[in-house]
Design a protein around this motif. Structure first.
Motif, short mmCIF file in Angstrom:
data_model
loop_
_atom_site.label_atom_id
_atom_site.label_comp_id
_atom_site.label_asym_id
_atom_site.label_seq_id
_atom_site.Cartn_x
_atom_site.Cartn_y
_atom_site.Cartn_z
N LEU A 105 0.80 -1.25 0.00
CA LEU A 105 0.16 -0.02 -0.15
C LEU A 105 0.85 1.16 0.10
O LEU A 105 0.56 2.26 -0.66
CB LEU A 105 -0.94 -0.02 1.11
CG LEU A 105 -1.93 1.19 1.40
CD1 LEU A 105 -2.80 1.34 0.16
CD2 LEU A 105 -2.93 1.21 2.65
N CYS A 106 1.93 1.31 0.69
CA CYS A 106 2.68 2.33 0.77
C CYS A 106 3.38 2.76 -0.36
O CYS A 106 3.47 3.96 -1.07
CB CYS A 106 3.96 2.41 1.89
SG CYS A 106 4.92 3.69 2.10
N ASP A 107 3.86 1.73 -1.17
CA ASP A 107 4.51 2.07 -2.62
C ASP A 107 3.41 2.52 -3.53
O ASP A 107 3.69 3.39 -4.19
CB ASP A 107 5.23 0.64 -3.02
CG ASP A 107 6.47 0.28 -2.25
OD1 ASP A 107 6.89 0.90 -1.72
OD2 ASP A 107 6.65 -1.10 -2.39
N LEU A 108 2.38 1.81 -3.47
CA LEU A 108 1.21 2.24 -4.36
C LEU A 108 0.88 3.76 -4.16
O LEU A 108 0.52 4.61 -5.02
CB LEU A 108 -0.09 1.42 -4.09
CG LEU A 108 -1.46 1.61 -4.82
CD1 LEU A 108 -1.36 1.74 -6.36
CD2 LEU A 108 -2.34 0.74 -4.53
N LEU A 109 0.65 4.01 -2.87
CA LEU A 109 0.29 5.45 -2.59
C LEU A 109 1.55 6.39 -3.03
O LEU A 109 1.00 7.51 -3.48
CB LEU A 109 0.10 5.39 -1.00
CG LEU A 109 -0.68 6.89 -0.48
CD1 LEU A 109 -1.95 7.09 -1.18
CD2 LEU A 109 -0.90 6.74 1.22
N LYS A 110 2.65 5.95 -2.62
CA LYS A 110 3.78 7.07 -3.27
C LYS A 110 3.60 7.46 -4.99
O LYS A 110 3.97 8.26 -5.01
CB LYS A 110 5.07 6.30 -2.96
CG LYS A 110 5.44 6.52 -1.32
CD LYS A 110 6.68 5.92 -0.94
CE LYS A 110 7.00 6.01 0.47
NZ LYS A 110 8.37 5.11 0.73
#
Length: 452
Positions: free
Chosen positions: A313-318
């Motif tokens: 999720l963090c990679d996607l959000l970035k």
């Protein structure tokens, strides 16, 4: 058939009495035996005559003797006879020897058949790679275990005869309770097959396939249980190798497909940008469409990277924040809770595209409707106990009263968010807070899982 019986005189070295059964057993007439006492001895086959001579000597000296010999009758038939002698006296007090001769040919045939059967059984049981067991129905006694036990378990087979449950001590702790319950409760009732792991002597982990079947007598009672234990460690290794090879090929194909889709989507966004630059009056709408296409392209880009088997999720959000920031020429403050607690939030592969589009709409709307003088803030919080991720985007401003709860309608962006939300494991809210308007997305399993 009745036993042959005779009396023999030590004084005149002759038979004084021979019954009719002797004629049937020896194939000699009674009169012939009485006339020539050496005739029965002459019927003994050559290989057994030394034993017959020893029997006769013991009969003469001690009186009591026994022996088993093969006789060849005059008609050519070979018979096994068991001969016993014991001292008696006749009416005049003369010492005599009573002889009893039993035809044991059938017993010898059965014994030989049993020996041959046992030899064949041992030849098979002791040369197969599997462990062959014969045990009592309750497992408290081992009647036989083949030498393969020592090879597979790495322990002496002799220990099982003294401690029949010793083999279970080598079973992996995670499998012990299941195996013990199955063996003690069901082994004597029905055929079983189960898989478990053992630690061979030296801490070598082996995979075992164990099969058992009850053996019943004529009355239907279980009298034994026969078992076969096979070492399938190599088979398991080959299966894992095949699965890994298939997975590697699949992943390579999926990455290639994702890469091509991402490139095509990037081509679409390039054409949309060109159109927006040429038609300023529709640039706002075009930019929103570009952001949505980018969000989908981001998913395929993340899934197409070598070695990546999950979308975090963090990679996607970035990636979403970066893409929209460049498109809208605005900055966004992103605060991530993952690093402080050491957990990663992984998005379900099936829901990755809808989640990306929802995140895109939330970020895009925050910039689109926010104040140009403030920077939207994005907080990613993780609730380990509930395996939950909560994403909050805060913007300056105030919602009307009717927007205090989750919005079923609203603008086109909010309508899109509600239409894209997975039915289970996702919730979206717009609320007023002291810091301004909060757009809150809560993600639960199965949409996300925590990897800590």
């Amino acid at each position: 058939m009745l036993d042959a019986a005779a009396t023999y005189s030590l004084r005149d070295r002759r038979f004084h009495y021979v019954n009719a059964a002797a004629e049937k057993i020896l194939g000699l007439g009674v009169e012939a035996i009485l006339a020539d006492p050496a005739l029965p001895y002459l019927l003994v086959v050559e290989e057994d005559r030394p034993a017959a001579i020893a029997f006769l000597k013991q009969t003469a000296s001690a009186g009591a003797a026994s022996g088993e010999f093969r006789f060849r009758r005059p008609d050519g038939q070979s018979r096994w006879l068991a001969v016993r002698s014991f001292p008696v006296d006749d009416a005049s007090g003369e010492p005599m020897r009573a002889l009893i001769c039993e035809d044991i040919t059938e017993r010898k045939r059965i014994e030989q058949a049993l020996r041959e059967s046992e030899a064949r059984f041992r030849q098979v049981a002791e040369n197969i790679e599997e462990v062959f067991w014969i045990a009592a129905p309750d497992g408290t006694q081992v009647h036989y275990v083949s030498p393969a036990y020592e090879k597979i378990w790495g322990r002496p087979a002799a220990e099982l005869y003294a401690a029949p449950f010793k083999w279970m001590q080598s079973i992996h702790p995670e499998d012990q309770a299941r195996v013990m319950e199955t063996v003690t409760r069901l082994q004597a009732e029905q055929p079983l097959e189960m898989l478990f792991r053992i630690f061979r002597a030296g801490a070598d982990l082996r995979h075992i396939r164990h099969r058992s079947s009850p053996v019943r007598d004529a009355a239907g009672r279980v009298v034994q249980v026969v078992c076969m234990s096979e070492d399938i460690t190599e088979q398991k290794r080959l299966e894992r190798q095949a699965e890994e090879s298939a997975r590697t090929q699949r992943d390579a194909l999926v990455r290639e497909v994702h890469h091509r889709i991402k490139n095509n989507l990037q081509g679409v966004t390039g054409m949309l940008r060109n159109y927006a630059n040429q038609h300023a009056e529709v640039s706002a709408v075009i930019n929103e469409a570009i952001a949505q296409v980018q969000a989908v392209a981001i998913i395929y880009g993340l899934q197409g990277r070598p070695g990546v088997v999950r979308v975090e999720l963090c990679d996607l959000l970035k990636e979403v924040i970066s893409g929209i920031g460049q498109l809208m020429h605005r900055g966004i403050d992103f605060r991530n809770d993952e690093q402080s607690i050491g957990c990663k939030v992984v998005v379900s592969e099936l829901e990755a595209v809808p989640v990306a589009l929802v995140l895109n709409e939330m970020v895009f709307n925050a910039i689109k409707h926010g104040s140009p003088d403030t920077v939207p803030t994005i907080d990613l919080k993780i609730d380990i106990a509930r395996e939950r991720a909560v994403l909050t985007i805060t913007n300056a401003g105030l919602l009307p009263d009717r927007s205090e709860r989750s919005l079923p309608g609203g603008g086109s962006g909010l309508q899109l968010i509600h239409s894209l939300l997975p039915r289970r494991g996702a919730r979206f809210e717009l609320i007023n807070s002291p810091a301004g308007v909060e757009a809150r997305l809560t993600l639960d399993p199965p949409i996300v899982t925590l990897k800590c």
